[in-house]
Scaffold this active site. Structure first.
Site, PDB file in Angstrom:
ATOM      1  N   GLU A 240       0.833  -1.207   0.000  1.00 18.86           N
ATOM      2  CA  GLU A 240       0.000   0.000   0.000  1.00 18.86           C
ATOM      3  C   GLU A 240       0.865   1.253   0.000  1.00 18.86           C
ATOM      4  O   GLU A 240       0.590   2.218  -0.704  1.00 18.86           O
ATOM      5  CB  GLU A 240      -0.934   0.002   1.228  1.00 18.86           C
ATOM      6  CG  GLU A 240      -1.943  -1.123   1.173  1.00 18.86           C
ATOM      7  CD  GLU A 240      -2.948  -1.054   2.310  1.00 18.86           C
ATOM      8  OE1 GLU A 240      -2.528  -1.268   3.462  1.00 18.86           O
ATOM      9  OE2 GLU A 240      -4.130  -0.785   2.045  1.00 18.86           O
TER      10      GLU A 240
ATOM     11  N   GLU B 188      -3.948  -9.574   3.505  1.00 21.25           N
ATOM     12  CA  GLU B 188      -4.977  -9.215   4.491  1.00 21.25           C
ATOM     13  C   GLU B 188      -6.125 -10.207   4.582  1.00 21.25           C
ATOM     14  O   GLU B 188      -6.591 -10.517   5.685  1.00 21.25           O
ATOM     15  CB  GLU B 188      -5.534  -7.812   4.198  1.00 21.25           C
ATOM     16  CG  GLU B 188      -4.601  -6.669   4.570  1.00 21.25           C
ATOM     17  CD  GLU B 188      -3.594  -6.341   3.474  1.00 21.25           C
ATOM     18  OE1 GLU B 188      -3.459  -7.128   2.510  1.00 21.25           O
ATOM     19  OE2 GLU B 188      -2.941  -5.296   3.584  1.00 21.25           O
TER      20      GLU B 188
END
Ligand code: NAI
Length: 663
Positions: A101, A121
């Site tokens: 990210e 995730e």
């Protein structure tokens, strides 16, 4: 964090060993560095890289249980985007989760050929929370982003490059130089958040239809964020993503998955050793039956030179891989570094085999047994050097089932124990240390579960009712469907072997024996607890079995009563907890986490519940006591240790089990 100047380019290196995972400290230092270099009057570009082997491998999961400390990752990424000059991420090693990210918040990405990128995730019950779904969809398109976010898979450098996730692949030696040049030549920012709102993605339903049939809600949520985010402004999309992330982060499901992650780390740590081990290259497997054939294939697939020996040429015929050497004679094992036996579950057969093997292998070769139940110390008495011998217990099917119990015997050397643990890990397995005891950890706890399932049937439930209740609980298959799948014969022969030493006061349900006596050995025999008519995907209820159960109930003097779903779930869950408590109490398991790990990895107990003990810990004390009391009442002799529960008190051995979770 270090900052270096290369003319007008600032190079910021993240330096938080071992893997540069995101912590409050790491994020704070990163934000400070960005702010510091942003104030340089002559700055024309920034490179963010790593001082270590990995760019930035996810976040520190320990932080996730409480409120996240400032600065949080979205603010750090916002600071990168707010700089006037281009920022280039120079990636090596792992760039996962928050690391990816962060890289997506930069204006360009260069990477070494060994880099691995991904959004792990979903495996932790959450979704990316710092713009992962939003920026990836804008960079590589909704479909590719959907795939990365919902599968959590890692992509290699070349795939990342063809997807457009990274701009260039550069050799390690040239990585920094190239990143610096790029930062100086990009000219302007390429902020992904500035890519404006598009019309809604047209293939929404088709994409969501690609999700696996059984998937957890967070997987779908991650996919939906990718799809819906593209039609929103970036700030709306980022806010929506962060909200979902914050909700999921504090969910029981995410807590469970983090717990199992830490349990894996503890088990791995317990098996780690300083003892020097000889490398294992050539492996011998003795027995080419259900387990041996699968084991040989597993070793060959993982690149070991593999030989397999079976006394019956017919058994060897099921080995179809040319890379595996097959033989009916044991001497092909002479130069093996490790030999594992998977012959009949019979002490005498194993003794004879081990004695013969010891006479022909090198003195430093390791010998291992895949036994499910036999006493490894007794087995070791066949050897003149028992220090080289130990248990390595795989589960069926060994190529797919992730669990391996590593079982040192009393005489097993530290070196042998270390080698067995290393081998299990090298095979990609989850290795759980176990002591010696009937059924070790996994089979022992599962046996309590299966026995209780049979009690329930004798008490009045049908096998299908029990299976359905446990499928509702979260198990992929109920206990009777599982028994039919794996075959009823192994447990039958074990019951026969133990019959003479069984305490006659213990409750004994004879239905399974009667099924076996009539040849109903499970799916492979076309009949077991269920009937398997031609073409049926699953078993169907069989009136013959209903009659047989009725007769067994009558013989046992039981008047059947109807049993509801919650009682079935409570008793079966309670039985697993009782088994777990006994396993910990006897020292066969060292940690509560090892038991939950064994049941989730080896026996398909739902991972999102964290394992039987973790799930139990979330119940109210009243519910816990009522589950334990129900198990106690099902057989007060077998479950004497739970007697306190029927008086409304927590049995000490269960308390100890629960205390083990707190650590
Ligand atoms: P199996 O009966 O399918 O295969 C045993 C094979 O060993 C047969 O092909 C037989 O010909 C061969 N064999 C027997 N004695 C031999 C000898 N002295 N030399 C060479 N070959 C010999 O048995 P299965 O189910 O594969 O079990 C093997 C071992 O693995 C047992 O100790 C069992 O407890 C254990 N195990 C079994 C699991 C299962 O689900 N079937 C799971 C985990 C462990």
């Amino acid at each position: 964090m270090t900052i270096e100047r290369h003319d007008h380019i600032a190079v910021v290196s993240i330096d938080h060993p071992p893997v540069n995972a995101g912590t409050a400290k790491q994020r704070g230092a990163l934000l400070d560095a960005i702010t510091t270099v942003g104030a340089w009057p002559d700055l024309s570009g920034v490179v963010v890289t790593t001082a270590g082997k990995h760019f930035y491998a996810g976040s520190d999961l320990k932080e996730f249980d409480g409120p996240l400390a400032e600065p949080q990752l979205p603010s750090v990424i916002a600071a990168v985007e707010a700089l006037d000059v281009p920022v280039v991420a120079a990636l090596r090693g792992l760039a996962l989760g928050g690391g990816l990210e962060f890289a997506l918040g930069c204006d360009a990405r260069v990477a070494t050929p060994e880099v691995q990128l991904g959004f792990p995730e979903v495996g932790f019950g959450i979704v990316p929370g710092a713009g992962g779904t939003v920026r990836s969809a804008r960079l590589i398109g909704v479909e590719a982003a959907f795939d990365l976010v919902t599968t959590g898979r890692r992509v290699t450098a070349s795939e990342a490059c063809s997807l457009g996730l990274v701009d260039e692949i550069v050799a390690e030696s040239a990585l920094l130089e190239r990143a610096i040049t790029l930062a100086g030549s990009l000219g302007e920012k390429r902020r992904l958040v500035e890519i404006g709102a598009e019309t809604p993605f047209p293939g929404r339903d088709e994409l969501l239809g690609r999700l696996p049939r059984r998937h957890r809600p967070n997987v779908r949520l991650g996919g939906e964020l990718v799809i819906s985010g593209i039609a929103l402004s970036a700030s709306e999309a980022l806010t929506a993503e962060r909200e979902r992330f914050d909700e999921l982060r504090v969910s029981d499901e995410s807590n469970s998955l983090r717990y199992l992650f830490f349990a894996r780390q503890s088990a791995a740590k317990a098996l780690r050793s300083r003892a020097a081990t000889t490398p294992i290259k050539r492996v011998g497997v003795i027995g080419a039956g259900t387990m041996g054939a699968g084991l040989a294939q597993l070793f060959a697939d993982k690149g070991y030179e593999t030989v397999v020996v079976d006394g019956h040429p017919d058994a060897l015929a099921r080995i179809t891989d040319d890379a595996i050497l097959t033989s009916t004679a044991l001497d092909v094992c002479a130069d093996c570094d490790l030999v594992i036996e998977a012959v009949y579950e019979d002490m005498q057969v194993k003794h004879d085999l081990l004695r013969e093997l010891e006479g022909l292998v090198r003195p430093d070769a390791i010998l291992a047994t895949n036994t499910s139940y036999l006493d490894i110390n007794e087995m070791a008495t066949a050897l003149s050097d028992p220090s080289r011998f130990g248990g390595l217990h795989f589960f069926n099917p060994p190529q797919r089932n992730k669990l391996v119990e590593v079982i040192p015997g009393a005489a097993t050397s530290e070196q042998t124990r270390a080698a067995l643990g290393e081998l299990a890990t090298a095979l990609g397995k989850i290795a759980v240390p176990s002591g010696i005891g009937d059924g070790f950890i996994g089979n022992r706890v599962y046996a309590d579960y299966r026995t209780q399932a049979e009690f329930l049937v004798e008490d009045g439930a049908s096998p299908a009712e029990v299976d359905r209740a446990m499928e509702l609980f979260g198990m992929a298959m109920g206990p009777f469907s599982v028994a039919d799948m794996s075959g009823l014969d192994i447990a039958w022969s074990r019951r026969k072997r133990l019959a003479s030493s069984r305490d006659p006061r213990l409750r004994y349900v004879s239905i399974a024996d009667r099924l076996c006596e009539t040849g109903r050995l499970g799916k492979k025999a076309g009949a077991g607890w269920y009937a398997y008519p031609e073409g049926a995907r699953r078993g169907v209820e069989d009136p013959t079995v209903v009659d047989l159960i009725d007769r067994c109930r009558a013989e046992a003097g039981v008047t059947p009563r109807s049993i509801d779903v919650s009682e079935i779930q409570r008793r079966l869950h309670g039985a697993m907890v009782a088994g777990a408590a006994a396993v910990l109490d006897s020292g066969v398991a060292e940690r509560t986490g090892d038991i939950d790990l064994a049941l989730t990895e080896g026996f398909a107990f739902p991972r999102h519940l964290g394992g039987p003990v973790k799930a139990f810990s979330r119940m109210t004390e009243d519910d816990q006591l009522s589950a334990l009391a129900a198990v106690y009442c099902s057989d007060p002799i077998a479950y004497t240790a739970l007697a306190d529960s029927s008086r409304g008190e927590m049995p000490p051995l269960v308390q100890r089990l629960l205390n083990g979770l707190a650590k």
